[in-house]
Write an enzyme that holds these catalytic residues in place. Structure first.
Site, PDB file in Angstrom:
ATOM      1  N   HIS A 121       0.835  -1.218   0.000  1.00 58.36           N
ATOM      2  CA  HIS A 121       0.000   0.000   0.000  1.00 58.36           C
ATOM      3  C   HIS A 121       0.867   1.264   0.000  1.00 58.36           C
ATOM      4  CE1 HIS A 121      -2.862   2.968   1.809  1.00 58.36           C
ATOM      5  NE2 HIS A 121      -3.718   2.327   1.048  1.00 58.36           N
ATOM      6  N   SER A 322      -9.617 -14.650  -0.310  1.00 59.94           N
ATOM      7  CA  SER A 322      -9.675 -13.214  -0.588  1.00 59.94           C
ATOM      8  C   SER A 322     -11.038 -12.816  -1.139  1.00 59.94           C
ATOM      9  CB  SER A 322      -8.584 -12.831  -1.594  1.00 59.94           C
ATOM     10  OG  SER A 322      -8.794 -11.514  -2.056  1.00 59.94           O
TER      11      SER A 322
HETATM   12  C1  LIG Z   1      -6.716   0.430   3.011  1.00 58.02           C
HETATM   13  C2  LIG Z   1      -5.346  -0.066   3.238  1.00 58.02           C
HETATM   14  C3  LIG Z   1      -4.417   0.662   3.992  1.00 58.02           C
HETATM   15  C4  LIG Z   1      -4.627   2.075   4.478  1.00 58.02           C
HETATM   16  O1  LIG Z   1      -5.677   2.293   5.245  1.00 58.02           O
HETATM   17  P1  LIG Z   1      -6.196   3.787   5.531  1.00 58.02           P
HETATM   18  O2  LIG Z   1      -7.238   3.504   6.524  1.00 58.02           O
HETATM   19  O3  LIG Z   1      -6.706   4.303   4.230  1.00 58.02           O
HETATM   20  O4  LIG Z   1      -5.078   4.586   6.064  1.00 58.02           O
HETATM   21  C5  LIG Z   1      -3.193   0.090   4.227  1.00 58.02           C
HETATM   22  N1  LIG Z   1      -2.879  -1.114   3.741  1.00 58.02           N
HETATM   23  C6  LIG Z   1      -3.735  -1.840   2.998  1.00 58.02           C
HETATM   24  C7  LIG Z   1      -3.321  -3.181   2.508  1.00 58.02           C
HETATM   25  C8  LIG Z   1      -5.001  -1.338   2.713  1.00 58.02           C
HETATM   26  O5  LIG Z   1      -5.831  -2.060   1.955  1.00 58.02           O
END
Ligand SMILES: *Cc1c(COP(=O)(O)O)cnc(C)c1O
Length: 373
Positions: A121, A322
């Site tokens: 991410h 998933s």
């Molecule tokens: C959505 C997501 C995040 C970030 O989350 P936020 O709440 O938007 O900060 C981090 N890692 C993964 C794998 C995600 O899907």
């Protein structure tokens, strides 16, 4: 009396109508919209604030620390950590939870190197920049999992410094789970004496604990901290999440900054006192059995979507356990209409409870009729 520049009520009605309409057709982002927190609305009358460590007294006592601790204990259990050894807090979301895990790792191993896959991410790279923490991106496999050969070879040439792994327990685009057993096998083979594993389990952290045959995901599989989103699988009108780690690690961080006074163990100072209530309420009302049923239903819907896509001649697939369904990217107006998440030549939908089979059927029909030019 001065006149308002526009009609406040009408402006709000317009926004409400727009959000109401847009929420309905949202398929690509993993936010469960099936929640009802109306019995908590009365708490909005307080200037409640969870500032400080939820496990310590604070001078600002209009807080929900007690509820927050219960939430952390439940997540610790789900992540297979003895709640008596656990520490954590309710964060503003996945990004803050990942930042916290990496912050702990850096306090413990300031000269470490962080390894993470290309499919990680975007919050992680940003966090690493903020922390000014040395890091190396590792190749991904086609299914979104980290490339273990590239990981092994890259760690091999950096064996003299501690290894910090940012493991994806469900990648954002493909829902891939990095294999914690394989990763730990690599660390053992290379005789790495110092390592730390942070798990980014934003989405799958609320799915894998409820399936019969999960990939390794928890503290029993060797993780040292984990971040999970609250507004994704559980659902919340205010973005939130949790970070859970071992209390022994936090004691190190707390000591190192103790001179500022209180137990300033969290990243933010003032913190939301309402979001812990949402999470606690959902966990109480649905119960873990309720979330098990919800996970089964989400996975069944994902299987249905893959089948229907493939019957319609569009090659769709998903990773094991998933709820992220990957398929060829349709025309832009279809992506926009259904708020699908596009990336290069594919797109995905995520089968949270509000993503029903009739919406999937309609979206697939649009994809078939409108391929990307
Ligand atoms: C959505 C997501 C995040 C970030 O989350 P936020 O709440 O938007 O900060 C981090 N890692 C993964 C794998 C995600 O899907």
């Amino acid at each position: 009396m001065s006149e308002l520049p526009y009609d406040v009520d009408r402006r709000l009605d317009d926004l409400f109508g727009r959000l109401d309409e847009l929420s309905f057709d949202q398929l690509g982002y993993p936010t469960n919209q099936c929640f009802d927190y109306s019995s908590l609305f009365r708490f909005f009358k307080f200037s409640a604030n969870n500032v400080g460590d939820p496990f310590h007294e604070s001078n600002y006592r209009v807080n929900s620390h007690e509820i927050e601790r219960d939430v952390i204990a439940t997540f610790a259990q789900l992540m297979r950590l003895d709640p008596n050894e656990a520490w954590g807090y309710v964060t503003s979301g996945g990004t803050e939870g990942n930042m916290y895990g990496l912050y702990l790792a850096r306090e413990i191993f300031p000269n470490g190197v962080v390894y993470f896959s290309q499919d990680t991410h975007y919050s992680v790279l940003k966090n690493l920049r903020v922390l000014n923490y040395r890091n190396i991106m590792i190749k991904s496999q086609d299914n979104g999992e980290i490339d273990y050969d590239d990981l092994r070879e890259t760690i091999r040439v950096n064996r003299d410094v501690p290894v910090v792994i940012l493991a994806n327990i469900g990648t954002t685009m493909k829902g891939a789970v990095d294999d914690l057993h394989k990763i730990r096998g690599i660390l053992e083979d290379l005789a790495i004496p110092h390592s730390y594993i942070h798990a980014d389990a934003a989405l799958s952290g609320m799915i894998l604990p409820f399936v019969d045959d999960p990939q390794p995901y928890g503290f029993d599989a060797g993780i040292d901290s984990v971040a999970i989103s609250g507004h994704k699988v559980i659902g919340s009108p205010i973005p939130c999440g949790v970070v859970v780690t071992k209390s022994e690690y936090v004691a190190r961080v707390a000591r190192s900054i103790e001179y500022v006074g209180a137990m300033d163990t969290t990243l933010s100072g003032s913190r939301n006192a309402i979001t812990p209530l949402f999470l606690w309420y959902a966990l109480q009302k649905q119960g873990l059995e309720g979330f098990r049923g919800q996970a089964t239903e989400m996975l069944n819907t994902a299987a249905y979507a893959v089948e229907r896509f493939n019957e319609s001649g569009l090659a769709a697939w998903r990773n094991r356990n998933s709820v992220t369904v990957v398929f060829p990217r349709p025309a832009d107006h279809v992506v926009s209409k259904w708020q699908m998440a596009p990336y290069e030549d594919f797109a995905h939908i995520i089968t949270v409870p509000n993503v029903t089979r009739d919406k999937i059927d309609a979206a697939i029909a649009d994809c078939v009729a409108n391929p990307r030019a």
